[in-house]
Design an enzyme around this catalytic site. Structure first.
Site, PDB file in Angstrom:
ATOM      1  N   HIS A  63       0.847  -1.188   0.000  1.00 40.98           N
ATOM      2  CA  HIS A  63       0.000   0.000   0.000  1.00 40.98           C
ATOM      3  C   HIS A  63       0.886   1.243   0.000  1.00 40.98           C
ATOM      4  CE1 HIS A  63      -2.803   2.991   1.722  1.00 40.98           C
ATOM      5  NE2 HIS A  63      -3.799   2.185   1.412  1.00 40.98           N
TER       6      HIS A  63
ATOM      7  N   ASP B  83       2.985  -3.834   9.072  1.00 44.69           N
ATOM      8  CA  ASP B  83       1.761  -3.086   8.806  1.00 44.69           C
ATOM      9  C   ASP B  83       0.598  -4.046   9.039  1.00 44.69           C
ATOM     10  OD1 ASP B  83      -0.504  -1.948   7.698  1.00 44.69           O
ATOM     11  OD2 ASP B  83       0.462  -1.292   5.859  1.00 44.69           O
TER      12      ASP B  83
ATOM     13  N   GLN C  70      -4.604  -4.557   7.838  1.00 49.62           N
ATOM     14  CA  GLN C  70      -5.583  -5.529   7.351  1.00 49.62           C
ATOM     15  C   GLN C  70      -5.681  -6.773   8.229  1.00 49.62           C
ATOM     16  OE1 GLN C  70      -7.700  -4.981   5.012  1.00 49.62           O
ATOM     17  NE2 GLN C  70      -6.829  -3.123   4.142  1.00 49.62           N
TER      18      GLN C  70
ATOM     19  N   LYS D  63     -10.428   0.066  10.408  1.00 42.00           N
ATOM     20  CA  LYS D  63     -10.490  -1.224   9.725  1.00 42.00           C
ATOM     21  C   LYS D  63     -10.746  -2.365  10.711  1.00 42.00           C
ATOM     22  CE  LYS D  63      -7.253   0.248   6.085  1.00 42.00           C
ATOM     23  NZ  LYS D  63      -8.153   0.350   4.930  1.00 42.00           N
TER      24      LYS D  63
ATOM     25  N   CYS E  77      -4.797   1.948  -3.762  1.00 40.72           N
ATOM     26  CA  CYS E  77      -3.544   2.538  -3.258  1.00 40.72           C
ATOM     27  C   CYS E  77      -2.338   1.627  -3.499  1.00 40.72           C
ATOM     28  CB  CYS E  77      -3.654   2.894  -1.777  1.00 40.72           C
ATOM     29  SG  CYS E  77      -4.833   4.206  -1.421  1.00 40.72           S
TER      30      CYS E  77
END
Length: 407
Positions: A123, A195, A198, A221, A368
């Site tokens: 991303h 990261d 998600q 999220k 993205c």
């Protein structure tokens, strides 16, 4: 499979007000969770309760409302820390994953020749900071956008200052082999940033077991409000990290200009200048409580069954190409990105037709990830991302719509 999916979904659907809405005369089918998640009633109530009963600033007021707001705010930090197996003192509250990654980029004080290794499929939030800070070294990806993890070891050099990876791809849903990446990086003395935007609401997380040095994630999220997220880091880094921004709330003492400088508070507070997103943070804590009440293992069970149902259904439709179709279900979350071969229609118009004709909300475009799409020679894709509240009946509506558009 249907029983597993629908059993979990039925137990939580009534707790999410958004799902009662209709679009174009049809029940809403929300399949855009990788972009943002709907909010449970308990999260909405937590935010409203702060506004109606406890509106005050935190860590400042000595009156009852200030004490109440501070307790709710601090409890939220503790909830989020517990979700990832961390200490509250290691969790810095930021605006979201993007700010968390930029915080690390700033804190490492990289030079123009300092290298950061990361998958080319990442991303923008985990791509652009390394263009601005340091020198990006992208890991190659295959034709479906899945990183070629076997190449990462030879990309790490004496100039590598960080390896930064997405735990779960926001395009393919593929789960990164975090433990293996950590093993390779640590053998060369290189820290690892994860990261978890998600993965926070899909997978059980434990920073100690994962062995990473940094973890970035967002509330919105993970069934919480927008505008707040976290950076987790080890205390050693936070102790020596330069200040990211300065102002009120992060100061222990500000001496007169003729006397001396200022003394910041200890971490994590010294990195949280200004009035924080109080109501969003309280809502984030409520969202974590909601997920933990369901159980992260139960959410994962729904995910695995849903992946199989979703991919099998899409695979039966002629004219549909699914990215990372062959990836085993246990190596992904329930997220499918695909291309619909529909004459004279872009993938954005496919998504709009799904909304207008079938009440189905999905994402479309580049998500993205311009580099991933460019290397895969794709002018855009459609992404369906279910979560624990979605049913097989809703997936059937999606499949009906895709089938009609593709035909």
């Amino acid at each position: 499979m249907k029983e597993t999916i629908d059993g979990h979904a039925r137990s939580v659907r009534s707790q999410i007000p958004l799902l009662t809405r209709e679009l174009c005369g049809r029940p809403l089918v929300f399949l855009d969770n990788a972009s943002t998640t709907p909010k449970p009633r308990s999260v909405i109530d937590a935010v409203v309760n702060y506004y109606e009963r406890s509106t005050a600033n935190v860590h400042r007021g000595v009156h009852s409302l200030g004490e109440e707001a501070t307790r709710l705010f601090d409890d939220a930090r503790r909830e989020v820390a517990a979700l990832i197996g961390a200490s509250p003192g290691e969790v810095v509250l930021v605006r979201g994953t993007t700010e968390a990654i930029n915080f690390v980029a700033n804190g490492l004080e990289l030079g123009p020749e300092d290298e950061v290794v990361f998958p080319a499929s990442e991303h923008h939030a985990n791509w652009i900071p390394w263009r601005v800070h340091g020198k990006p070294v992208p890991v190659p990806i295959d034709e479906d956008g899945v990183p070629r993890w076997e190449t990462i070891e030879k990309l790490i050099t004496s100039k590598t200052k960080l390896v930064s990876i997405g735990h779960v791809s926001n395009v393919t849903g593929a789960i990164a082999p975090v433990e293996e990446v950590v093993r390779i990086a640590k053998a060369r003395g290189v820290p690892v940033l994860l990261d978890a935007a998600q993965s926070l609401s899909h997978l059980p997380l434990d920073v100690a077991k994962l062995g990473v040095d940094f973890l970035a994630a967002s509330s919105h999220k993970a069934f919480g409000p927008s505008g707040v997220g976290i950076l987790w880091s080890r205390k050693e880094f936070l102790a020596k990290c330069p200040l990211y921004q300065v102002g009120g709330g992060m100061i222990s003492l500000n001496n007169d200009i003729d006397v001396g400088g200022f003394v910041p508070r200890d971490a994590p507070f010294k990195f949280e200048a200004g009035t924080p997103a109080i109501e969003a943070t309280i809502g984030f804590g409520a969202a974590v409580k909601w997920m933990r009440a369901i159980g992260m293992d139960a959410i994962r069970q729904h995910d695995l069954a849903m992946s199989k149902y979703l991919f099998e259904g899409l695979s039966d439709i002629p004219g549909v190409r699914i990215l990372a179709k062959k990836l085993p279900y246990e190596q992904r979350i329930a997220l499918a990105t695909f291309v619909v071969d529909a004459p004279a229609m872009t993938q954005e118009s496919v998504a709009r037709a799904l909304c207008d004709m079938f009440g189905v909300c999905v994402s479309a475009g580049f998500h993205c990830t311009h580099v991933l799409h460019a290397r895969a020679h794709l002018p855009g894709t459609v992404r369906a991302s279910p979560h624990v509240y979605n049913t097989t009946e809703e997936i059937d509506v999606l499949l009906e719509g895709v089938r009609e558009i593709a035909s």
